[in-house]
Write an enzyme that holds these catalytic residues in place. Structure first.
Site, PDB file in Angstrom:
ATOM      1  N   HIS A 297       0.811  -1.222   0.000  1.00  0.00           N
ATOM      2  CA  HIS A 297       0.000   0.000   0.000  1.00  0.00           C
ATOM      3  C   HIS A 297       0.853   1.286   0.000  1.00  0.00           C
ATOM      4  O   HIS A 297       0.655   2.172  -0.823  1.00  0.00           O
ATOM      5  CB  HIS A 297      -0.923   0.049   1.225  1.00  0.00           C
ATOM      6  CG  HIS A 297      -1.877  -1.108   1.307  1.00  0.00           C
ATOM      7  ND1 HIS A 297      -2.399  -1.717   0.207  1.00  0.00           N
ATOM      8  CD2 HIS A 297      -2.422  -1.749   2.379  1.00  0.00           C
ATOM      9  CE1 HIS A 297      -3.222  -2.685   0.594  1.00  0.00           C
ATOM     10  NE2 HIS A 297      -3.240  -2.732   1.904  1.00  0.00           N
TER      11      HIS A 297
ATOM     12  N   LYS B 139      -1.402   0.052  13.807  1.00  0.00           N
ATOM     13  CA  LYS B 139      -2.793  -0.215  14.164  1.00  0.00           C
ATOM     14  C   LYS B 139      -3.023   0.169  15.613  1.00  0.00           C
ATOM     15  O   LYS B 139      -2.095   0.492  16.329  1.00  0.00           O
ATOM     16  CB  LYS B 139      -3.099  -1.698  13.972  1.00  0.00           C
ATOM     17  CG  LYS B 139      -3.059  -2.134  12.528  1.00  0.00           C
ATOM     18  CD  LYS B 139      -3.590  -3.538  12.384  1.00  0.00           C
ATOM     19  CE  LYS B 139      -3.327  -4.079  11.006  1.00  0.00           C
ATOM     20  NZ  LYS B 139      -4.147  -3.455   9.962  1.00  0.00           N
TER      21      LYS B 139
HETATM   22  C1  BG6 Z   1      -5.204  -4.527   4.285  1.00  0.00           C
HETATM   23  C2  BG6 Z   1      -4.376  -4.991   5.438  1.00  0.00           C
HETATM   24  O1  BG6 Z   1      -4.546  -4.735   3.077  1.00  0.00           O
HETATM   25  O2  BG6 Z   1      -5.485  -3.143   4.437  1.00  0.00           O
HETATM   26  C3  BG6 Z   1      -5.095  -4.732   6.753  1.00  0.00           C
HETATM   27  O3  BG6 Z   1      -4.130  -6.393   5.315  1.00  0.00           O
HETATM   28  C4  BG6 Z   1      -5.495  -3.282   6.861  1.00  0.00           C
HETATM   29  O4  BG6 Z   1      -4.279  -5.102   7.861  1.00  0.00           O
HETATM   30  C5  BG6 Z   1      -6.245  -2.845   5.619  1.00  0.00           C
HETATM   31  O5  BG6 Z   1      -6.350  -3.158   7.997  1.00  0.00           O
HETATM   32  C6  BG6 Z   1      -6.478  -1.354   5.620  1.00  0.00           C
HETATM   33  O6  BG6 Z   1      -7.299  -1.016   4.537  1.00  0.00           O
HETATM   34  P1  BG6 Z   1      -8.248   0.244   4.568  1.00  0.00           P
HETATM   35  O7  BG6 Z   1      -8.827   0.318   3.207  1.00  0.00           O
HETATM   36  O8  BG6 Z   1      -9.278  -0.023   5.637  1.00  0.00           O
HETATM   37  O9  BG6 Z   1      -7.367   1.390   4.911  1.00  0.00           O
END
Ligand code: BG6
Length: 457
Positions: free
Chosen positions: A230, A316
């Site tokens: 990400h 987190k």
């Molecule tokens: C996922 C991760 O790819 O993205 C998770 O595995 C995380 O751990 C999530 O919580 C976060 O995504 P978003 O769209 O809620 O920011």
């Protein structure tokens, strides 16, 4: 066209929170007879008990509930042990029963990365039609070597156009707007380089914790879960050169160049933390070295970006969910206004979530009867409902639009950057401890204060 959407594993967090709600929204908008869903997991559910289960788990994540019961009727359950080829033959029969002329089958693999290979080996038994597509959730296994092996296995069975490697962050509206913001305005591009940018900060904090994903998270860690995919994707869009066209190939080429220019971070460029009672959690190994908070400094060593420190951080269990990009510009010369007032550096702040906004911070003489120069913000905030990333992503797969999907070259480059870290063995970064729910571990400040800069969260 009729689509059969198959979710491996349909009881997992991602399916409950994101995939079923996204499919429901698509179902509400599209011709309802055009979508069928097969939910796959290894426990003994039948259609009825699975629908009851998923209704209870998913309802909270659904906005307009009116047609949800009708939607549930579209779901069939299929029990599959990932390595059991008989289960795949049963699944094949279910696919056949639902198939019409020209049906496309889409398989969403939200499974742990070490289950990708048994799936691929057994997928031959599904006898899938040629227009089928397979979506691979991140992380694309666990390091460079395994990713290369996995990709080889996949491409032995599926054609490249059938393979969809996803990173759902690039479907977020505000992230898609990065390219529009940068390249549909003449204002910003001339200053988007190391002559004017002082530093870039990309931060993703979350309120939620690991919930029922311990077995995954404890092997994956924040670095594999959030940074390698990400945050690197976001970074690439923020600093890449303009693509020659707005198509998948041109955008991927530019992203790839950015990733290829990233200097491999050393232990001095990052800090790992684990929250204080992590190893007391039920599913976690007592000597687990899993980091639950990462902050790292990256340098993109190309003509545009070299010398701009780029700070990435993610964790987190904080008091708020927020994804934000801050671009801070250099100080103005210390001759005119700066001589008298403490003038803030200009900043552009792109907030990705929970709000979608772009703020430009600049200085003006705000009050007509004062001489004082102050910082003001010009804010663009998107108020309209924008689709959830997964909804857009699934729609793109349905219509074969691969513009935003990750190529294997990009994945390979991202793994190369973190490969030594994820395999660090005897030379791992120090793992500090911190208390969750606090702002963040104090030591995070050193990473940036040593460079004479400060965090913007
Ligand atoms: C996922 C991760 O790819 O993205 C998770 O595995 C995380 O751990 C999530 O919580 C976060 O995504 P978003 O769209 O809620 O920011």
């Amino acid at each position: 066209m009729n689509t059969i959407f198959i979710i491996f594993w349909a009881t997992w967090d991602l399916a409950k929170r994101k995939l079923f709600p996204a499919l429901y929204n698509i179902y509400r908008k599209e011709k309802k007879e055009d979508i069928d869903i097969i939910a796959v997991w290894r426990r003994d559910f039948d259609n009825k008990s699975f629908k009851e289960y998923i209704k209870e788990k998913t309802l909270n994540f659904i906005e307009h509930k009116k047609h949800f019961d009708d939607f549930l009727e579209k779901i069939k359950y299929s029990k599959v042990e990932i390595g059991n080829n008989y289960d795949y033959i049963n699944l094949k029969d279910k696919i056949k029963q639902l198939s019409k002329e020209n049906t496309q089958v889409i398989i969403y693999l939200s499974i742990s990365p070490d289950n990708f290979i048994p799936f691929i080996d057994n997928s031959k038994n599904l006898d899938l039609p040629k227009n089928s597509k397979i979506i691979f959730e991140k992380p694309f296994w666990k390091d460079l070597e395994t990713a290369i092996f996995l990709n080889k296995k996949i491409t032995e069975i599926f054609q490249e156009e059938q393979i969809y490697r996803i990173d759902h962050y690039v479907w977020k509206e505000a992230i898609q707007n990065v390219l529009a913001f940068r390249f549909s305005n003449i204002l910003f591009e001339p200053i988007w380089n190391n002559k004017y940018i002082n530093n870039i900060q990309i931060t993703a904090t979350e309120k939620i914790w690991i919930e029922d994903r311990w077995w995954y998270y404890d092997k994956s860690w924040a670095l594999r879960d959030m940074v390698q995919n990400h945050l690197f994707q976001v970074l690439a869009l923020i600093v890449m050169d303009p693509p020659s066209k707005l198509d998948a190939e041109s955008i991927s080429q530019e992203k790839l160049k950015v990733l290829h220019s990233i200097k491999i971070p050393t232990n001095d460029d990052l800090v790992f933390w684990q929250y204080i009672w992590y190893t007391d959690e039920k599913w976690v190994e007592k000597n687990s070295k899993t980091e639950t908070f990462v902050a790292m400094k990256i340098e993109v060593s190309n003509w545009r970006c070299i010398w701009i420190p780029i700070y990435l951080k993610t964790w987190k269990n904080l008091d708020k969910k927020q994804t934000k990009i801050v671009i801070e510009f250099n100080e103005i010369p210390n001759i005119l206004f700066k001589k008298f007032w403490n003038i803030e550096k200009n900043r552009i702040i792109i907030e990705v979530q929970p709000d979608e906004s772009i703020d430009i911070h600049f200085n003006i003489k705000e009050n007509w009867n004062s001489k004082e120069v102050q910082e003001v913000k010009s804010k663009f905030k998107k108020e309209l409902y924008s689709k959830e990333a997964y909804e857009k992503l699934i729609e793109d797969v349905i219509i074969w639009d691969k513009t935003l999907f990750t190529t294997f070259d990009i994945l390979k480059e991202s793994w190369t950057i973190v490969n030594d870290l994820v395999n660090c063995k005897d030379n791992c970064p120090i793992l500090y401890k911190y208390e969750p729910w606090t702002k963040w571990p104090e030591i995070a400040n050193n990473l940036i204060e040593d460079d004479n800069k400060k965090w913007y969260v």
